[in-house]
Design a protein around this motif. Structure first.
Motif, PDB file in Angstrom:
ATOM      1  N   ALA A 102     -13.506  10.809  12.694  1.00 44.69           N
ATOM      2  CA  ALA A 102     -12.592  11.839  13.195  1.00 44.69           C
ATOM      3  C   ALA A 102     -12.526  12.936  12.147  1.00 44.69           C
ATOM      4  O   ALA A 102     -12.318  12.653  10.975  1.00 44.69           O
TER       5      ALA A 102
ATOM      6  N   CYS B  90       0.861  -1.191   0.000  1.00 38.10           N
ATOM      7  CA  CYS B  90       0.000   0.000   0.000  1.00 38.10           C
ATOM      8  C   CYS B  90       0.893   1.235   0.000  1.00 38.10           C
ATOM      9  O   CYS B  90       1.786   1.343   0.843  1.00 38.10           O
TER      10      CYS B  90
ATOM     11  N   SER C  55       2.424   8.209   6.917  1.00 44.29           N
ATOM     12  CA  SER C  55       2.503   9.148   5.810  1.00 44.29           C
ATOM     13  C   SER C  55       3.084  10.452   6.336  1.00 44.29           C
ATOM     14  O   SER C  55       2.909  10.773   7.517  1.00 44.29           O
TER      15      SER C  55
ATOM     16  N   ALA D 214      -4.033  22.701   2.523  1.00 42.82           N
ATOM     17  CA  ALA D 214      -4.230  21.382   3.129  1.00 42.82           C
ATOM     18  C   ALA D 214      -5.718  21.072   3.242  1.00 42.82           C
ATOM     19  O   ALA D 214      -6.151  19.954   2.982  1.00 42.82           O
TER      20      ALA D 214
ATOM     21  N   TRP E 195     -10.865  16.621  10.960  1.00 45.77           N
ATOM     22  CA  TRP E 195      -9.855  17.660  11.159  1.00 45.77           C
ATOM     23  C   TRP E 195     -10.571  19.006  11.165  1.00 45.77           C
ATOM     24  O   TRP E 195     -11.272  19.340  10.209  1.00 45.77           O
TER      25      TRP E 195
ATOM     26  N   ASP F  64       7.157   4.728   2.264  1.00 48.23           N
ATOM     27  CA  ASP F  64       6.632   3.656   1.416  1.00 48.23           C
ATOM     28  C   ASP F  64       7.698   3.108   0.475  1.00 48.23           C
ATOM     29  O   ASP F  64       7.550   2.018  -0.069  1.00 48.23           O
TER      30      ASP F  64
ATOM     31  N   SER G 144      -0.801   9.671  10.671  1.00 43.92           N
ATOM     32  CA  SER G 144      -1.483   8.962  11.751  1.00 43.92           C
ATOM     33  C   SER G 144      -0.888   7.594  12.038  1.00 43.92           C
ATOM     34  O   SER G 144      -0.941   7.124  13.166  1.00 43.92           O
ATOM     35  N   GLY G 145      -0.359   6.929  11.018  1.00 43.01           N
ATOM     36  CA  GLY G 145       0.083   5.545  11.228  1.00 43.01           C
ATOM     37  C   GLY G 145      -1.080   4.619  11.559  1.00 43.01           C
ATOM     38  O   GLY G 145      -0.898   3.587  12.192  1.00 43.01           O
ATOM     39  N   LEU G 146      -2.287   5.001  11.148  1.00 44.97           N
ATOM     40  CA  LEU G 146      -3.466   4.200  11.517  1.00 44.97           C
ATOM     41  C   LEU G 146      -3.957   3.300  10.390  1.00 44.97           C
ATOM     42  O   LEU G 146      -4.781   2.420  10.621  1.00 44.97           O
ATOM     43  N   VAL G 147      -3.462   3.521   9.185  1.00 44.12           N
ATOM     44  CA  VAL G 147      -3.995   2.741   8.068  1.00 44.12           C
ATOM     45  C   VAL G 147      -3.626   1.260   8.230  1.00 44.12           C
ATOM     46  O   VAL G 147      -4.470   0.385   8.008  1.00 44.12           O
TER      47      VAL G 147
ATOM     48  N   LYS H 210       1.120   5.673  -0.592  1.00 46.12           N
ATOM     49  CA  LYS H 210       0.389   6.934  -0.638  1.00 46.12           C
ATOM     50  C   LYS H 210       1.236   7.964  -1.364  1.00 46.12           C
ATOM     51  O   LYS H 210       2.464   7.940  -1.244  1.00 46.12           O
TER      52      LYS H 210
ATOM     53  N   SER I 288     -12.152  10.504   3.384  1.00 47.50           N
ATOM     54  CA  SER I 288     -12.138   9.332   4.277  1.00 47.50           C
ATOM     55  C   SER I 288     -11.181   9.566   5.435  1.00 47.50           C
ATOM     56  O   SER I 288     -10.125  10.172   5.265  1.00 47.50           O
TER      57      SER I 288
HETATM   58  C1  FAD Z   1      -6.091  17.556   3.313  1.00 48.68           C
HETATM   59  C2  FAD Z   1      -6.366  16.432   4.256  1.00 48.68           C
HETATM   60  C3  FAD Z   1      -7.494  16.464   5.057  1.00 48.68           C
HETATM   61  C4  FAD Z   1      -7.783  15.432   5.922  1.00 48.68           C
HETATM   62  N1  FAD Z   1      -8.898  15.465   6.710  1.00 48.68           N
HETATM   63  C5  FAD Z   1      -9.115  14.441   7.579  1.00 48.68           C
HETATM   64  C6  FAD Z   1     -10.237  14.410   8.459  1.00 48.68           C
HETATM   65  O1  FAD Z   1     -11.053  15.310   8.437  1.00 48.68           O
HETATM   66  N2  FAD Z   1     -10.362  13.387   9.337  1.00 48.68           N
HETATM   67  C7  FAD Z   1      -9.442  12.379   9.372  1.00 48.68           C
HETATM   68  O2  FAD Z   1      -9.539  11.471  10.191  1.00 48.68           O
HETATM   69  N3  FAD Z   1      -8.395  12.364   8.554  1.00 48.68           N
HETATM   70  C8  FAD Z   1      -8.221  13.367   7.665  1.00 48.68           C
HETATM   71  N4  FAD Z   1      -7.144  13.346   6.854  1.00 48.68           N
HETATM   72  C9  FAD Z   1      -6.232  12.239   6.999  1.00 48.68           C
HETATM   73  C10 FAD Z   1      -6.566  11.195   5.993  1.00 48.68           C
HETATM   74  O3  FAD Z   1      -7.759  10.619   6.254  1.00 48.68           O
HETATM   75  C11 FAD Z   1      -5.458  10.274   6.128  1.00 48.68           C
HETATM   76  O4  FAD Z   1      -4.421  10.871   5.456  1.00 48.68           O
HETATM   77  C12 FAD Z   1      -5.727   8.894   5.534  1.00 48.68           C
HETATM   78  O5  FAD Z   1      -6.756   8.250   6.194  1.00 48.68           O
HETATM   79  C13 FAD Z   1      -4.499   8.012   5.627  1.00 48.68           C
HETATM   80  O6  FAD Z   1      -3.947   8.115   6.854  1.00 48.68           O
HETATM   81  P1  FAD Z   1      -2.510   8.685   6.996  1.00 48.68           P
HETATM   82  O7  FAD Z   1      -2.210   9.641   5.939  1.00 48.68           O
HETATM   83  O8  FAD Z   1      -2.406   9.144   8.373  1.00 48.68           O
HETATM   84  O9  FAD Z   1      -1.630   7.405   6.691  1.00 48.68           O
HETATM   85  P2  FAD Z   1      -0.766   6.534   7.696  1.00 48.68           P
HETATM   86  O10 FAD Z   1      -1.625   5.601   8.424  1.00 48.68           O
HETATM   87  O11 FAD Z   1       0.162   7.395   8.462  1.00 48.68           O
HETATM   88  O12 FAD Z   1       0.040   5.754   6.588  1.00 48.68           O
HETATM   89  C14 FAD Z   1       0.716   4.542   6.883  1.00 48.68           C
HETATM   90  C15 FAD Z   1       0.840   3.739   5.633  1.00 48.68           C
HETATM   91  O13 FAD Z   1      -0.434   3.335   5.180  1.00 48.68           O
HETATM   92  C16 FAD Z   1      -0.468   3.312   3.778  1.00 48.68           C
HETATM   93  N5  FAD Z   1      -1.431   4.290   3.299  1.00 48.68           N
HETATM   94  C17 FAD Z   1      -1.818   5.436   3.891  1.00 48.68           C
HETATM   95  N6  FAD Z   1      -2.693   6.102   3.102  1.00 48.68           N
HETATM   96  C18 FAD Z   1      -2.856   5.356   2.009  1.00 48.68           C
HETATM   97  C19 FAD Z   1      -3.613   5.500   0.808  1.00 48.68           C
HETATM   98  N7  FAD Z   1      -4.368   6.579   0.598  1.00 48.68           N
HETATM   99  N8  FAD Z   1      -3.539   4.528  -0.137  1.00 48.68           N
HETATM  100  C20 FAD Z   1      -2.770   3.424   0.059  1.00 48.68           C
HETATM  101  N9  FAD Z   1      -2.020   3.246   1.156  1.00 48.68           N
HETATM  102  C21 FAD Z   1      -2.065   4.199   2.126  1.00 48.68           C
HETATM  103  C22 FAD Z   1       0.928   3.648   3.312  1.00 48.68           C
HETATM  104  O14 FAD Z   1       1.692   2.470   3.186  1.00 48.68           O
HETATM  105  C23 FAD Z   1       1.451   4.470   4.472  1.00 48.68           C
HETATM  106  O15 FAD Z   1       2.859   4.474   4.575  1.00 48.68           O
HETATM  107  C24 FAD Z   1      -6.881  14.360   5.981  1.00 48.68           C
HETATM  108  C25 FAD Z   1      -5.735  14.329   5.182  1.00 48.68           C
HETATM  109  C26 FAD Z   1      -5.463  15.349   4.321  1.00 48.68           C
HETATM  110  C27 FAD Z   1      -4.221  15.269   3.471  1.00 48.68           C
END
Ligand code: FAD
Ligand code: FAD
Lengths: 264, 327
Positions: free
Chosen positions: A224, A6, A121, A24, A226, A39, A126-129, A8, A93
């Motif tokens: 959740a 996966c 990312s 943002a 933002w 990644d 978040s490191g939650l994916v 991003k 999402s």
């Molecule tokens: C402009 C903006 C607004 C946002 N608004 C909100 C909000 O209102 N509420 C909220 O909860 N979150 C919000 N987000 C966060 C967004 O939901 C998260 O970015 C997304 O869920 C992925 O989480 P992360 O970026 O923290 O990835 P992390 O969990 O930090 O990523 C860890 C790993 O997961 C994988 N991964 C992450 N994202 C993807 C992807 N899209 N496709 C495939 N693999 C992936 C990659 O391997 C990555 O290294 C926002 C983000 C942005 C950029």
């Protein structure tokens, strides 16, 4: 063995400071977009696992059309198959929504044994994916992984670096593995790879292809939100340069200043 | 209960950030009403439960079993989820350590609750949690608000002060056992090799002294001098990525966007230029001191105190001065 990586697409880290809160929030980010640096390690590990254990690596991303570039970066490094998950319903999402989209795509693509992700990312942070994906797939979760020791007999053994030390742990497959940067040295895209990537036809899967309902992902499903995205307060300090006649006198002055700050 | 705090313990010792979170939760519960509950999971960890009372918990759920001695996600998550389902807290808080971060995510995902990770501040707005967290690698902040009955957050070390322990404080300790089956657990820990014995962890450190590529001339001597100053100050040793990539020092010392995010009272950067990715890790230090031979180095623009000079001279001189002052 089937491996999924996966990835991003994220802003180039050197340009992060230039991104305004408004950019943002709108998601219309002007900065150069690249494969999320963490990644690169996940892609590399996918390719290494393919060499070690045989099988196929598929790289997937949830993102708009331009996120295809992140998939092409992975192809240029040697990954053979890629899928873009793009639908207006995916926008907004939260991590659980993103994980649900990825989980549905991984199921549709065929059973995966090991799903690799980066540690986090550089934008969402978040490191939650990875944990979300593990739960949605009913898979085991391994984070902070610094070495994949073995995959055999329906199990995977890895080393993880935790605060107190190094853990060796075996879990059942399928497993979601989020890798740390100690795990490998990512290769660069090759010239041949870049040519291949330029020509690659990358399938796009939409909401309907994944059998997801619109209410399950996107802004409406987000638990959740933002709010009040803003620049952090700037450091108000003006630097005090310490310079006395000798190094020892400078050190003495600095030591006095820091004692007076009550931080020692 | 209105707020539940997960107390992380390893080998019967609580992670210090657990008490910081509990202390903050105490102030939130005092506004919100209801009870402040904590959960301690492990084997032979009653001491940690008693400590939780002394740090402000009204009720501590002490869940012990040999099968829970080491942290594993499935059985630990089952315990926390069961408590949430039984007692319906509005907020569940976790320390943002490696293990607790995973646990917070699994619990929140299973319960379909929103989660704000790595928070640096928490407050209540209209009776609901408002959780501040850095995004875009510290270049932006957001306040996360939650939909649904449950809000979950993990909190970075040193975001809040450690509360004063009151050993005489009254609180209830409720003992129970595992919730999930104790056999057939999907995770099997094969071995554990402690690598950080006796070291102050970077994320918990009040003082950090870091070295960068500026030690290139003689990296061994450079980091020896930095270590001596670190030890005199009772701090933890950090490094830039350039120093780590060059093999001068192990990755676990790396501070920055792809290393650790730290929040010490004092951060001394020696031979570090102050690249944006490094600042992402230490920009929230209370006091920053820069030692660099280049007066134009960007690190000086975020520093409180600066010395233009050779780190091989300045660092040992500073060490000698602190030795005099600290005895
Ligand atoms: C402009 C903006 C607004 C946002 N608004 C909100 C909000 O209102 N509420 C909220 O909860 N979150 C919000 N987000 C966060 C967004 O939901 C998260 O970015 C997304 O869920 C992925 O989480 P992360 O970026 O923290 O990835 P992390 O969990 O930090 O990523 C860890 C790993 O997961 C994988 N991964 C992450 N994202 C993807 C992807 N899209 N496709 C495939 N693999 C992936 C990659 O391997 C990555 O290294 C926002 C983000 C942005 C950029
Ligand atoms: C995706 C990505 C992630 C990154 N993540 C991180 C991260 O997590 N952490 C991180 O630190 N970096 C990170 N970087 C790297 C970052 O961009 C810089 O390259 C790095 O921080 C530079 O390290 P440095 O300051 O030690 O080295 P340099 O920039 O080379 O600076 C060395 C400094 O030492 C000074 N100096 C030299 N000799 C002496 C002397 N004798 N006495 C005193 N001063 C001296 C020089 O004047 C110079 O300012 C990342 C980069 C990318 C692209």
């Amino acid at each position: 063995m089937n491996f999924v990586v996966c990835v991003k697409q994220t802003p180039d880290t050197a340009e992060l400071p230039k991104i305004s809160a408004a950019e943002a929030v709108s998601g219309d980010i002007k900065a150069t977009l690249v494969l999320n640096p963490w990644d690169e390690f996940a892609v590399e590990e996918g390719l290494l696992l393919e060499d070690r254990f045989g099988g196929d690596v598929t790289v997937v991303t949830v993102g708009p059309e331009k996120a295809t570039e992140a998939l092409k970066d992975a192809i240029a490094r040697g990954v053979k198959s890629a899928i873009l998950l793009d639908d207006p319903a995916f926008a907004g999402s939260d991590a659980w929504g993103t994980a649900a989209i990825l989980a549905a795509a991984i199921k549709k693509n065929g059973p995966a044994d090991v799903i690799l992700t980066g540690k986090m990312s550089v934008d969402g942070n978040s490191g939650l994916v990875a944990p979300g994906l593990a739960r949605k797939l009913g898979a085991t979760l391994l984070t902070q992984v610094t070495k994949i020791v073995d995959i055999s007999g329906g199990k995977i053994t890895v080393e993880r670096m935790l605060e107190e030390g190094r853990e060796t742990i075996t879990v059942s497959l399928p497993a979601v593995v989020s890798v740390s940067k100690e795990i490998n040295e990512p290769r660069y895209p090759s010239f041949m790879g870049i040519r291949k990537a330029a020509k690659a036809a990358i399938p796009v899967w939409k909401l309907g292809d994944l059998g997801l309902s619109a209410g399950a992902v996107g802004t409406g499903a987000a638990k959740a939100n933002w709010t009040d995205v803003r620049k952090p307060p700037a450091r108000s300090s003006q630097v005090v340069m310490v310079k006395e006649a000798t190094v020892d006198a400078t050190a003495a002055k600095l030591a006095d200043l820091l004692m007076a700050e009550k931080v020692i | 209960m209105s707020i539940l705090v997960y107390i992380e313990q390893f080998d019967g010792k609580a992670a210090p950030v657990s008490w910081e979170v509990l202390g903050k939760a105490r102030t939130l519960v005092d506004q919100l009403g209801g009870k402040l509950a904590a959960v301690v999971i492990g084997a032979g960890v009653e001491g940690v439960a008693k400590e939780a009372v002394s740090y402000g918990a009204d009720v501590v759920h002490l869940v012990e079993d040999p099968s829970l001695a080491a942290f594993r996600i499935d059985p630990y998550a089952a315990v926390v989820e069961d408590l949430v389902k039984t007692h319906s807290p509005k907020i569940v808080l976790f320390p943002a350590t490696a293990r607790s971060r995973d646990l917070s995510a699994v619990v929140a995902c299973d319960l379909d609750a929103g989660l704000a990770a790595d928070c640096s501040d928490l407050s209540l707005v209209d009776g609901g949690l408002a959780a501040v967290r850095p995004v875009f690698s510290g270049n932006l902040l957001t306040t996360v608000r939650f939909n649904g009955p449950l809000a979950v957050a993990s909190v970075r070390a040193r975001s809040f002060p450690t509360p004063e322990a009151n050993p005489g404080r009254a609180g209830e300790i409720v003992k129970s056992g595992p919730v999930a089956p104790t056999t057939g657990i999907r995770e099997e820990i094969k071995s554990f090799e402690a690598t950080a014995t006796g070291e102050v962890s970077l994320t918990d450190a009040k003082i950090i002294v870091s070295g960068g590529r500026g030690v290139a001339k003689d990296p061994e001597l450079g980091f020896k001098l930095i270590k001596e100053l670190t030890d005199t100050l009772g701090g933890a040793m950090g490094a830039s990525r350039a120093a780590v990539d060059a093999g001068y020092i192990a990755y676990k010392h790396q501070v920055g966007q792809t290393g650790k995010v730290v929040r010490p009272d004092l951060y001394i950067a020696a031979g570090i230029s102050g690249a944006i990715q490094h600042l992402a890790g230490m920009g929230n230090a209370k006091i920053i001191v820069a030692i660099n031979k280049d007066a134009e180095a960007p690190i000086f623009s975020v520093a409180n105190y600066g010395v233009v000079g050779d780190l091989y001279e300045v660092v040992p001189a500073l060490n000698a001065e602190f030795k005099k002052r600290l005895g």
